[in-house]
Design a protein around this motif. Structure first.
Motif, PDB file in Angstrom:
ATOM      1  N   UNK A 130      94.446 -33.089 -54.320  1.00 58.14           N
ATOM      2  CA  UNK A 130      94.871 -34.496 -54.430  1.00 58.14           C
ATOM      3  C   UNK A 130      96.419 -34.557 -53.971  1.00 58.14           C
ATOM      4  N   UNK A 131      97.043 -33.660 -54.623  1.00 55.74           N
ATOM      5  CA  UNK A 131      98.507 -33.824 -54.230  1.00 55.74           C
ATOM      6  C   UNK A 131      98.981 -33.636 -52.684  1.00 55.74           C
ATOM      7  N   UNK A 132      98.145 -32.827 -52.138  1.00 56.39           N
ATOM      8  CA  UNK A 132      98.510 -32.384 -50.640  1.00 56.39           C
ATOM      9  C   UNK A 132      98.020 -33.579 -49.982  1.00 56.39           C
ATOM     10  N   UNK A 133      96.930 -34.554 -50.269  1.00 55.14           N
ATOM     11  CA  UNK A 133      96.303 -35.470 -49.496  1.00 55.14           C
ATOM     12  C   UNK A 133      97.228 -36.716 -49.591  1.00 55.14           C
ATOM     13  N   UNK A 134      97.850 -36.938 -51.017  1.00 57.21           N
ATOM     14  CA  UNK A 134      98.673 -38.065 -51.042  1.00 57.21           C
ATOM     15  C   UNK A 134     100.161 -37.694 -50.291  1.00 57.21           C
TER      16      UNK A 134
END
Length: 264
Positions: A130-134
């Motif tokens: 989720x951190x990488x996607x955001x």
């Protein structure tokens, strides 16, 4: 079963079925049995394993009643064949009525605990994705949608449920709050609170997610160290009680043998 027991029992059952031709007694007893125990606590456990429908509670109670009825039928068959005495038959029936609900609800609790542990194990990887996607420019809902479609496991299933509720028109914050309450995990609760606060105040969502990912990794590392410490203690048990006595025996046996020779 002797005639002294079988004939009055048969007459009593026949009279009961004849008097209750509309099956009201059995229907009332069945409905009352569905509401036995603490319904709220049982529904909470069922929702925590992904069964939040209204019919899931009744299905679980029907499953319990089926087990009880099956046990009573088997015991009655054994009693009719004179394989079980009357006193033992009554005791076993009482035990079946009492122990089946306790055993099934205990098994449900173990399933809930196992599912919670699995979700907490999957959480660090999901937060990192989720951190990488955001960080790549995705919105939180879009990132959760893509992760839930590509990931496997219990947490990915819960995220698909969150995305479905958001697509139905509910607010993202309320769905996240419901999600954290359903999972009942302190780690996920802190993550959801920080995410909701970041969205409401307009702060950097990437920094919030990065901090949550770091916290999840640290907690996973601490859990691994704790498990490793317990494994060390368990490994000492065979060393102390098996290997060490055998080693001492091998070391002392020649000396004991020589002492026995000198004694003659």
């Amino acid at each position: 079963m002797t005639p002294e027991f079988s004939i009055p029992l048969f007459l009593a059952l026949a009279a009961l079925f004849t008097a209750d031709y509309e099956k009201q007694i059995f229907l009332i007893a069945f409905r009352k049995s569905l509401s036995l125990g603490k319904r709220e606590a049982l529904e909470a456990k069922l929702s925590k394993i992904g069964r939040s429908e209204d019919s899931d509670f009744e299905n679980f109670r029907i499953y319990q009643l089926f087990l009880i009825a099956s046990g009573i039928v088997i015991l009655t068959l054994l009693f009719s064949l004179n394989l079980v005495s009357a006193l033992r038959y009554l005791i076993l029936v009482i035990f079946a009525v009492i122990l089946v609900p306790i055993a099934t609800e205990r098994r449900l609790t173990k399933r809930y605990e196992a599912r919670s542990n699995q979700i907490e194990q999957e959480f660090p990887a999901i937060v990192e994705m989720l951190t990488l996607a955001v960080g790549a420019g995705e919105s939180p809902v879009s990132a959760i949608r893509k992760i839930s479609l590509r990931a496997n496991g219990q947490l990915a299933q819960e995220l698909r449920f969150v995305v479905g509720k958001v697509e139905e028109g509910r607010s993202f914050a309320s769905v996240l709050d419901e999600f954290s309450r359903r999972i009942d995990s302190d780690q996920i609760r802190r993550f959801v609170d920080s995410l909701v606060i970041s969205l409401s105040r307009g702060t950097s969502l990437f920094d919030t997610l990065n901090h949550s990912a770091q916290e999840a990794r640290n907690k996973e590392k601490n859990l691994l160290l704790a498990k490793a410490g317990k494994s060390d203690i368990l490994m000492m048990i065979p060393v102390i009680f098996l290997i060490l006595p055998i080693s001492i025996l091998f070391a002392l046996y020649p000396s004991l043998t020589n002492l026995n020779l000198y004694s003659f």
